[in-house]
Scaffold this active site. Structure first.
Site, PDB file in Angstrom:
ATOM      1  N   GLY A   2       0.815  -1.214   0.000  1.00 48.75           N
ATOM      2  CA  GLY A   2       0.000   0.000   0.000  1.00 48.75           C
ATOM      3  C   GLY A   2       0.845   1.260   0.000  1.00 48.75           C
ATOM      4  O   GLY A   2       0.522   2.236  -0.677  1.00 48.75           O
ATOM      5  N   ILE A   3       1.932   1.279   0.756  1.00 48.50           N
ATOM      6  CA  ILE A   3       2.865   2.407   0.726  1.00 48.50           C
ATOM      7  C   ILE A   3       3.816   2.242  -0.458  1.00 48.50           C
ATOM      8  O   ILE A   3       4.100   3.195  -1.193  1.00 48.50           O
ATOM      9  CB  ILE A   3       3.702   2.471   2.029  1.00 48.50           C
ATOM     10  CG1 ILE A   3       2.801   2.731   3.232  1.00 48.50           C
ATOM     11  CG2 ILE A   3       4.784   3.547   1.926  1.00 48.50           C
ATOM     12  CD1 ILE A   3       3.479   2.481   4.571  1.00 48.50           C
TER      13      ILE A   3
ATOM     14  N   ILE B 256      10.448   2.402   7.669  1.00 45.27           N
ATOM     15  CA  ILE B 256       9.042   2.825   7.783  1.00 45.27           C
ATOM     16  C   ILE B 256       8.224   1.778   8.547  1.00 45.27           C
ATOM     17  O   ILE B 256       7.271   2.107   9.256  1.00 45.27           O
ATOM     18  CB  ILE B 256       8.450   3.044   6.368  1.00 45.27           C
ATOM     19  CG1 ILE B 256       9.164   4.209   5.674  1.00 45.27           C
ATOM     20  CG2 ILE B 256       6.948   3.302   6.422  1.00 45.27           C
ATOM     21  CD1 ILE B 256       8.802   4.395   4.208  1.00 45.27           C
TER      22      ILE B 256
ATOM     23  N   ASP C   1       4.403  12.177  10.906  1.00 41.10           N
ATOM     24  CA  ASP C   1       3.944  12.929  12.085  1.00 41.10           C
ATOM     25  C   ASP C   1       4.126  14.432  11.858  1.00 41.10           C
ATOM     26  O   ASP C   1       3.282  15.238  12.248  1.00 41.10           O
ATOM     27  CB  ASP C   1       4.712  12.480  13.332  1.00 41.10           C
ATOM     28  CG  ASP C   1       4.531  10.996  13.598  1.00 41.10           C
ATOM     29  OD1 ASP C   1       3.385  10.518  13.508  1.00 41.10           O
ATOM     30  OD2 ASP C   1       5.529  10.306  13.865  1.00 41.10           O
TER      31      ASP C   1
ATOM     32  N   HIS D 285       7.321   7.119  17.371  1.00 41.71           N
ATOM     33  CA  HIS D 285       6.217   7.065  16.410  1.00 41.71           C
ATOM     34  C   HIS D 285       5.124   6.102  16.885  1.00 41.71           C
ATOM     35  O   HIS D 285       4.861   5.079  16.264  1.00 41.71           O
ATOM     36  CB  HIS D 285       6.737   6.660  15.025  1.00 41.71           C
ATOM     37  CG  HIS D 285       5.633   6.556  14.008  1.00 41.71           C
ATOM     38  ND1 HIS D 285       4.919   7.662  13.568  1.00 41.71           N
ATOM     39  CD2 HIS D 285       5.090   5.495  13.381  1.00 41.71           C
ATOM     40  CE1 HIS D 285       3.994   7.269  12.718  1.00 41.71           C
ATOM     41  NE2 HIS D 285       4.070   5.959  12.584  1.00 41.71           N
TER      42      HIS D 285
HETATM   43  N1  NAD Z   1       6.469   5.033   9.772  1.00 40.61           N
HETATM   44  C1  NAD Z   1       5.248   5.441   9.491  1.00 40.61           C
HETATM   45  O1  NAD Z   1       4.906   6.615   9.693  1.00 40.61           O
HETATM   46  C2  NAD Z   1       4.264   4.505   8.872  1.00 40.61           C
HETATM   47  C3  NAD Z   1       3.101   5.008   8.254  1.00 40.61           C
HETATM   48  C4  NAD Z   1       2.228   4.118   7.656  1.00 40.61           C
HETATM   49  C5  NAD Z   1       2.490   2.745   7.700  1.00 40.61           C
HETATM   50  N2  NAD Z   1       3.605   2.301   8.308  1.00 40.61           N
HETATM   51  C6  NAD Z   1       3.927   0.867   8.346  1.00 40.61           C
HETATM   52  O2  NAD Z   1       4.446   0.474   7.069  1.00 40.61           O
HETATM   53  C7  NAD Z   1       4.244  -0.927   6.892  1.00 40.61           C
HETATM   54  C8  NAD Z   1       3.660  -1.209   5.521  1.00 40.61           C
HETATM   55  O3  NAD Z   1       2.381  -0.659   5.393  1.00 40.61           O
HETATM   56  P1  NAD Z   1       1.518  -0.893   4.051  1.00 40.61           P
HETATM   57  O4  NAD Z   1       0.247  -0.176   4.246  1.00 40.61           O
HETATM   58  O5  NAD Z   1       2.345  -0.629   2.863  1.00 40.61           O
HETATM   59  O6  NAD Z   1       1.270  -2.470   4.170  1.00 40.61           O
HETATM   60  P2  NAD Z   1       0.903  -3.488   2.988  1.00 40.61           P
HETATM   61  O7  NAD Z   1       0.499  -4.756   3.627  1.00 40.61           O
HETATM   62  O8  NAD Z   1      -0.039  -2.846   2.033  1.00 40.61           O
HETATM   63  O9  NAD Z   1       2.283  -3.684   2.227  1.00 40.61           O
HETATM   64  C9  NAD Z   1       3.366  -4.303   2.821  1.00 40.61           C
HETATM   65  C10 NAD Z   1       4.187  -4.959   1.740  1.00 40.61           C
HETATM   66  O10 NAD Z   1       5.312  -5.578   2.371  1.00 40.61           O
HETATM   67  C11 NAD Z   1       5.539  -6.783   1.683  1.00 40.61           C
HETATM   68  N3  NAD Z   1       6.367  -7.695   2.468  1.00 40.61           N
HETATM   69  C12 NAD Z   1       6.010  -8.519   3.473  1.00 40.61           C
HETATM   70  N4  NAD Z   1       7.079  -9.237   3.881  1.00 40.61           N
HETATM   71  C13 NAD Z   1       8.126  -8.833   3.132  1.00 40.61           C
HETATM   72  C14 NAD Z   1       9.491  -9.192   3.078  1.00 40.61           C
HETATM   73  N5  NAD Z   1      10.016 -10.118   3.887  1.00 40.61           N
HETATM   74  N6  NAD Z   1      10.266  -8.587   2.169  1.00 40.61           N
HETATM   75  C15 NAD Z   1       9.768  -7.637   1.345  1.00 40.61           C
HETATM   76  N7  NAD Z   1       8.480  -7.266   1.339  1.00 40.61           N
HETATM   77  C16 NAD Z   1       7.674  -7.856   2.224  1.00 40.61           C
HETATM   78  C17 NAD Z   1       4.163  -7.328   1.395  1.00 40.61           C
HETATM   79  O11 NAD Z   1       4.205  -8.312   0.380  1.00 40.61           O
HETATM   80  C18 NAD Z   1       3.437  -6.057   0.983  1.00 40.61           C
HETATM   81  O12 NAD Z   1       3.517  -5.850  -0.405  1.00 40.61           O
HETATM   82  C19 NAD Z   1       3.353  -1.346   8.053  1.00 40.61           C
HETATM   83  O13 NAD Z   1       4.137  -1.940   9.045  1.00 40.61           O
HETATM   84  C20 NAD Z   1       2.762  -0.051   8.548  1.00 40.61           C
HETATM   85  O14 NAD Z   1       2.369  -0.102   9.881  1.00 40.61           O
HETATM   86  C21 NAD Z   1       4.493   3.144   8.893  1.00 40.61           C
HETATM   87  O1  LMR Z   2      -1.030   4.142  12.311  1.00 35.33           O
HETATM   88  C1  LMR Z   2      -0.474   3.224  11.710  1.00 35.33           C
HETATM   89  O2  LMR Z   2      -0.609   2.044  12.037  1.00 35.33           O
HETATM   90  C2  LMR Z   2       0.365   3.527  10.509  1.00 35.33           C
HETATM   91  C3  LMR Z   2       1.334   4.657  10.716  1.00 35.33           C
HETATM   92  O3  LMR Z   2       2.190   4.438  11.780  1.00 35.33           O
HETATM   93  C4  LMR Z   2       0.667   6.002  10.812  1.00 35.33           C
HETATM   94  O4  LMR Z   2       1.052   6.790  11.662  1.00 35.33           O
HETATM   95  O5  LMR Z   2      -0.234   6.270   9.994  1.00 35.33           O
END
Ligand code: NAD
Ligand code: LMR
Length: 360
Positions: free
Chosen positions: A59-60, A164, A197, A224
């Site tokens: 998704g990201i 991330i 943030d 975070h």
């Molecule tokens: N730091 C932040 O501010 C922040 C903000 C939003 C989301 N996130 C985090 O980012 C992460 C991803 O979110 P998302 O919405 O993209 O999730 P998502 O499930 O849509 O995508 C995650 C991707 O990671 C892949 N993946 C899983 N295991 C893997 C591996 N071993 N090697 C490579 N790829 C792998 C999956 O196949 C998938 O395509 C989550 O942990 C979420 O909580 C962090």
């Molecule tokens: O809130 C979450 O789980 C994803 C991310 O850390 C965010 O701040 O949006």
């Protein structure tokens, strides 16, 4: 058609085919000096950083890959995931921008994805559903970040790393422990991405002030997750006074911005588009710093001595070597000092959990 014309056509077809189904690049001339290569690019020289996104089909990952493909500082973009990278790579590679895109699928192609990279961005892992905390993701994401960090340590130990994957408060210490074990740890090159943030804080504060969010700068420190996210509203630029009610509203909204999105998405994941935007801005700052631009300041969650807590998010100045200076927190008001004490407690236990996961 003459023999010459036929061989020209064949050569062109071969060139196109190599993009459609790229072999795993060996990038001989590249390794092992990622930093050296970054240092070779003086300001104003032809752009050409090599960037890998791990979790690029998610998704990201998908919108982030698109934004990185548009970035003129990038010459090579590697998209790695355990699923769907051929499709995402084919799609993104049709954009008529400069970066060459290559896709990598599964652990056997991690070496190709990482070799020669200047910057590695890691959004791999599962996302929250309503009712979950970020820490509830630890059991799955800790292992994912650990194994990808092992790859970074082996194949591009000098790369700058942007983490991330949640819970960031624990996944950054996990990556650090992996790098320490491998003997490649450079605290200046490991950054937990807390830019979302800051992006949220700028947006919500701008709404309250009735100004353009692009003119607002809110430092957000701590970590975070929930109460570890500490917006320093006393240090907002332009200097602004808030009523106690506004402080309460803004602090709560910034700390729970992630949950707001998780609930609105109702089971379909967490922030992806705003996160891709924030990660792309943060990556751009990292690349401009590697290029040698001066005065690049970002908030990031890093190995820190700003407090007694070993990892802490605060303003840092980025440069050719990664983090070149950790800026002091500056004067805090009573409310912020109290909030900091609460944040430190939670941060300490999240950090310990991450460290223990690698040491066990
Ligand atoms: N730091 C932040 O501010 C922040 C903000 C939003 C989301 N996130 C985090 O980012 C992460 C991803 O979110 P998302 O919405 O993209 O999730 P998502 O499930 O849509 O995508 C995650 C991707 O990671 C892949 N993946 C899983 N295991 C893997 C591996 N071993 N090697 C490579 N790829 C792998 C999956 O196949 C998938 O395509 C989550 O942990 C979420 O909580 C962090
Ligand atoms: O809130 C979450 O789980 C994803 C991310 O850390 C965010 O701040 O949006």
């Amino acid at each position: 058609m003459s023999v010459h014309q036929t061989s020209d056509v064949n050569a062109r077809i071969a060139r196109i085919a190599s993009h459609l189904n790229p072999p795993i690049p060996k990038l001989e001339g590249d390794a092992p000096g990622c930093l050296t290569r970054a240092n070779c690019r003086s300001k104003g020289a032809a752009p050409g950083f090599k960037v890998a996104i791990l979790g690029a089909a998610g998704g990201i990952g998908q919108p982030l890959s698109m934004l990185m493909k548009i970035n003129p500082l990038i010459s090579v973009l590697h998209l790695y995931d355990v699923v769907n990278t051929p499709g995402v790579t084919a799609d993104i590679s049709h954009m008529d921008t400069g970066a060459v895109v290559r896709g990598f699928l599964g652990a056997s192609q991690l070496e190709g994805a990482l070799t020669g990279m200047d910057l590695v961005i890691i959004p791999a892992g599962v996302a929250r559903k309503p009712g979950m905390t970020r820490d509830d993701l630890f059991n799955i994401n800790a292992g994912i970040v650990k194994s990808l960090s092992e790859g970074v340590a082996r194949f591009c130990p000098k790369a700058l790393v942007n983490i991330i994957s949640n819970p960031v408060n624990s996944t950054v210490p996990i990556a650090a422990e992996v790098f320490k074990k491998a003997g490649t740890y450079d605290p200046k090159r490991l950054l937990g991405v807390t830019k979302l943030d800051v992006v949220r804080a700028n947006t919500f504060v701008a709404e309250v002030l009735g100004v353009d969010p692009r003119d607002v700068d809110v430092p957000v420190v701590g970590g975070h997750a929930g109460i570890t996210i500490l917006p320093l509203l006393s240090q907002v630029k332009p200097p602004s006074a808030f009523t106690p009610k506004e402080v309460e509203y803004l602090t709560d909204r910034i700390q729970n911005g992630g949950t707001e999105v998780v609930e609105a998405k109702a089971g379909a994941g967490s922030a992806t588009l705003s996160m891709a935007f924030a990660a792309a801005k943060f990556a751009e700052s990292c690349l401009r710093a590697l290029r040698g631009d001066a005065g690049i300041i970002e908030c990031a969650y890093i190995d820190s001595q700003v407090t007694e807590i070993p990892y802490f998010a605060s303003k840092v100045r980025l440069g050719r070597g990664g983090i070149e200076e950790v800026l002091p927190l500056g004067p805090l008001n009573d409310y912020e000092r109290e909030s900091l004490e609460k944040a430190k407690k939670e941060l300490a236990s999240s950090i310990e959990k991450g460290v223990a996961f690698v040491k066990k």
